[in-house]
Design a protein around this motif. Structure first.
Motif, PDB file in Angstrom:
ATOM      1  N   ILE A   5      26.047  67.550  46.590  1.00  0.00           N
ATOM      2  CA  ILE A   5      26.163  68.084  47.958  1.00  0.00           C
ATOM      3  C   ILE A   5      24.818  68.047  48.678  1.00  0.00           C
ATOM      4  CG2 ILE A   5      28.199  69.543  47.577  1.00  0.00           C
ATOM      5  CD1 ILE A   5      25.881  71.901  47.551  1.00  0.00           C
ATOM      6  N   GLN A  61      24.716  67.900  52.573  1.00  0.00           N
ATOM      7  CA  GLN A  61      25.088  69.202  53.133  1.00  0.00           C
ATOM      8  C   GLN A  61      23.958  70.215  52.950  1.00  0.00           C
ATOM      9  OE1 GLN A  61      28.883  69.817  51.193  1.00  0.00           O
ATOM     10  NE2 GLN A  61      29.015  71.800  52.260  1.00  0.00           N
ATOM     11  N   GLY A 105      24.136  76.881  47.733  1.00  0.00           N
ATOM     12  CA  GLY A 105      24.717  75.693  47.111  1.00  0.00           C
ATOM     13  C   GLY A 105      25.169  75.929  45.685  1.00  0.00           C
TER      14      GLY A 105
END
Ligand code: HEM
Length: 141
Positions: A19, A22, A105
């Motif tokens: 990720i 992001q 995260g």
């Protein structure tokens, strides 16, 4: 940093890898929220910047096992940052936004040990960068 902390940083960063785009967005959003003044230092289009930041972070995280191997590149990065307008006092702000992003995260994988390991890693890195860029007196502050 202890060898265990290096391992924790590397393993937790690997979990963020899927990720990473992001995470970079979250990081800059958070940074500009807590420190709106630093926004003016960055280019308006952050797409390239996000990629560079994450690629550098990955290289640094990887290099923690053999820190001497990355110090010359980290020193040059720190010196370039002087021309970007980065100041010693910005480093803790950037570190705060980075740790906040990792916490978001990683979710439950953000344990106290992982948090301590990242705090040690960023502390080591930023103290070194500040002393390379501005001198050791500022790094000790
Ligand atoms: C460990 C800490 C940091 C890392 C790993 C990092 C990494 C990077 C990287 C890889 C770049 C791309 C350009 C280059 O390689 O020279 C960059 C650019 C930049 N960084 Fe950092 N940085 C850090 C801390 C900071 C801090 C504390 C500031 C202060 C506000 C800052 C402000 C900037 C700005 C303004 C640019 C963009 C310059 C431009 O393209 O005009 N960085 N950073």
């Amino acid at each position: 940093m202890t060898p265990d902390q290096v391992r924790l940083v590397q393993q937790s960063f690997a979990k963020v890898a899927p990720i990473v785009d992001q995470a970079a967005i979250i990081f800059y959003d958070r940074l500009f929220e807590v420190a709106p003044a630093v926004k003016a230092l960055f280019p308006a289009d952050l797409a390239e910047q996000r990629k560079k930041l994450m690629a550098t972070l990955a290289a640094v995280v990887n290099g923690l096992s053999n820190i001497e191997s990355i110090l010359p590149a980290v020193s040059a990065l720190a010196v370039r940052h002087v021309t970007y307008g980065a100041k010693a006092e910005h480093y803790p702000v950037v570190g705060g936004a980075l740790l906040w992003t990792l916490q978001k995260g990683l979710g439950e994988a953000w344990t106290p040990d992982v948090a301590a390991a990242w705090t040690a890693a960023y502390g080591t890195l930023s103290t070194y960068m500040i002393s390379e860029a501005y001198g050791s007196a500022q790094a000790a502050e």
